[in-house]
Design a protein around this motif. Structure first.
Motif, mmCIF file in Angstrom:
data_model
loop_
_atom_site.group_PDB
_atom_site.id
_atom_site.type_symbol
_atom_site.label_atom_id
_atom_site.label_comp_id
_atom_site.label_asym_id
_atom_site.label_seq_id
_atom_site.Cartn_x
_atom_site.Cartn_y
_atom_site.Cartn_z
ATOM 1 N N UNK A 195 0.427 -0.843 0.489
ATOM 2 C CA UNK A 195 0.075 -0.539 -0.077
ATOM 3 C C UNK A 195 0.837 1.131 -0.100
ATOM 4 N N UNK A 196 1.980 1.061 0.507
ATOM 5 C CA UNK A 196 3.054 2.137 1.122
ATOM 6 C C UNK A 196 4.327 1.489 1.088
ATOM 7 N N UNK A 197 5.694 2.793 0.749
ATOM 8 C CA UNK A 197 6.898 2.310 1.279
ATOM 9 C C UNK A 197 7.217 3.781 2.553
ATOM 10 N N UNK A 198 7.856 3.585 2.936
ATOM 11 C CA UNK A 198 8.402 4.400 4.257
ATOM 12 C C UNK A 198 9.679 4.003 4.786
ATOM 13 N N UNK A 199 10.607 5.150 3.821
ATOM 14 C CA UNK A 199 12.121 4.554 4.156
ATOM 15 C C UNK A 199 12.540 4.763 5.694
ATOM 16 N N UNK A 200 13.401 4.324 6.153
ATOM 17 C CA UNK A 200 13.689 4.509 7.444
ATOM 18 C C UNK A 200 14.963 5.299 7.322
ATOM 19 N N UNK A 201 15.188 6.120 8.337
ATOM 20 C CA UNK A 201 14.294 6.396 9.829
ATOM 21 C C UNK A 201 13.128 6.834 9.180
ATOM 22 N N UNK A 202 11.794 7.613 9.931
ATOM 23 C CA UNK A 202 10.394 7.962 9.491
ATOM 24 C C UNK A 202 10.151 9.014 10.661
ATOM 25 N N UNK A 203 9.630 9.885 11.029
ATOM 26 C CA UNK A 203 8.744 10.742 11.101
ATOM 27 C C UNK A 203 7.442 9.817 11.918
ATOM 28 N N UNK A 204 7.315 9.408 13.141
ATOM 29 C CA UNK A 204 6.592 8.408 13.915
ATOM 30 C C UNK A 204 4.769 9.195 13.408
ATOM 31 N N UNK A 205 4.748 10.048 13.826
ATOM 32 C CA UNK A 205 3.372 10.872 13.163
ATOM 33 C C UNK A 205 2.695 10.881 11.875
ATOM 34 N N UNK A 206 3.562 10.735 11.071
ATOM 35 C CA UNK A 206 3.050 10.859 9.606
ATOM 36 C C UNK A 206 3.056 8.816 9.878
ATOM 37 N N UNK A 207 4.062 8.311 9.882
ATOM 38 C CA UNK A 207 4.452 7.026 9.952
ATOM 39 C C UNK A 207 2.387 6.910 10.824
ATOM 40 N N UNK A 208 1.752 6.464 11.659
ATOM 41 C CA UNK A 208 1.021 6.672 12.116
ATOM 42 C C UNK A 208 -0.251 6.796 11.656
ATOM 43 N N UNK A 209 -0.056 7.852 10.754
ATOM 44 C CA UNK A 209 -1.227 8.531 9.723
ATOM 45 C C UNK A 209 -1.331 7.435 8.470
ATOM 46 N N UNK A 210 -0.350 7.010 8.596
ATOM 47 C CA UNK A 210 -0.347 5.822 6.910
ATOM 48 C C UNK A 210 -0.770 4.639 7.406
ATOM 49 N N UNK A 211 -0.078 3.971 8.824
ATOM 50 C CA UNK A 211 -1.230 3.367 8.800
ATOM 51 C C UNK A 211 -2.484 3.419 9.435
ATOM 52 N N UNK A 212 -3.352 4.863 9.527
ATOM 53 C CA UNK A 212 -4.680 5.036 9.410
ATOM 54 C C UNK A 212 -4.863 5.266 8.390
ATOM 55 N N UNK A 213 -4.485 4.943 6.946
ATOM 56 C CA UNK A 213 -4.805 5.291 6.103
ATOM 57 C C UNK A 213 -5.145 3.711 5.133
ATOM 58 N N UNK A 214 -4.032 3.482 5.626
ATOM 59 C CA UNK A 214 -3.773 1.370 4.856
ATOM 60 C C UNK A 214 -5.042 1.124 4.854
ATOM 61 N N UNK A 215 -5.345 1.314 6.566
ATOM 62 C CA UNK A 215 -6.336 -0.110 7.019
ATOM 63 C C UNK A 215 -7.469 0.575 6.568
ATOM 64 N N UNK A 216 -7.786 1.948 6.545
ATOM 65 C CA UNK A 216 -8.802 3.229 5.496
ATOM 66 C C UNK A 216 -8.712 2.368 4.133
ATOM 67 N N UNK A 217 -7.862 2.123 3.785
ATOM 68 C CA UNK A 217 -8.227 2.040 2.123
ATOM 69 C C UNK A 217 -8.039 -0.172 1.895
#
Length: 253
Positions: free
Chosen positions: A100-122
């Protein structure tokens, strides 16, 4: 009911950190943790997570192999790939296999949490079918901007914004060389209320300006003269793919 996230990562410290971060969110929790690819597949079956947070480095079965096993399965949960192993080819392969998405480490935790929510919603939909694109971490956007300035692409021309968006789109998982006409140009055009042909011309114009006025040493260092045409400068696709891979490599260090 809380969002169930399966953490599939070989790093025990990351497992603990992410488990704690999920619990602090209030609406999410870890459905399980795994550092082994076969165990990850088993947990997907038994724990039924809403989304899988997957590192490509796994014991016995790596992340790409896991994505291949899940590809095409109706009951497969959405997968967010978060890894320090990054280059443009790997990003494109993950997208091709259904991540669904690809994010390189390290990443911003807040942005990651939002991505997880969007993944689940999709849900099991492809990234293009999701309600909104994944937010690109601010440090990635800044890195892209810095490289464009270093090369000499002027910020005041339309092509600058189009190139920047095309690079960020590629970092999210698109393959600019395989679908630049049918996918990338229309996607960028839609965002800026333009047309694909205008996007293509404006990108070319911005690259031409950079090659006429920019720093030749910087351009040679980044592109090494590896152009497919006879113009002495990269095509739009070559430019976007090279910058995307460069930024991913820099962030992955």
């Amino acid at each position: 009911m809380k969002l169930q996230v399966l953490i599939a990562d070989a790093d025990p410290d990351f497992q603990r950190t992410m488990t704690q971060a999920l619990s602090r969110e209030g609406d999410m929790e870890a459905a399980g943790v795994s550092s082994d690819g076969l165990e990850t597949l088993s947990l997907i079956q038994t724990a039924r997570p809403d989304v899988v947070l997957l590192d490509l480095i796994q014991q016995r079965l790596d992340g790409l192999a896991i994505l291949r096993r899940l590809a095409g399965r109706e009951d497969a949960p959405p997968v967010l790939v978060l890894t320090g192993f990054v280059n443009a080819a790997v990003v494109a392969e993950c997208a091709k296999l259904g991540a669904a998405y690809f994010i390189p480490k390290p990443c911003d935790t807040a942005a990651l949490m939002q991505c997880l929510r969007q993944c689940a919603k999709a849900g099991g939909k492809s990234p293009a079918a999701a309600a909104a694109p994944a937010p690109v971490p601010a440090h990635l956007e800044s890195a892209v901007t810095d490289v464009l300035h270093e090369i000499g692409v002027p910020a005041h021309v339309k092509g600058y914004q189009y190139l920047r968006e095309g690079i960020l789109f590629t970092i999210r998982g698109a393959d600019p060389t395989a679908g630049i006409t049918k996918v990338l140009y229309p996607t960028v055009a839609k965002k800026f209320s333009s047309t694909p042909s205008c996007v293509e011309r404006s990108m070319r114009h911005a690259i031409d300006i950079a090659w006429n006025r920019g720093d030749e040493d910087v351009q040679e260092k980044i592109f090494c003269g590896a152009f497919s045409g006879s113009t002495g400068r990269p095509t739009n696709g070559e430019f976007i793919a090279t910058i995307a891979e460069l930024v991913l490599q820099q962030i992955g260090k």
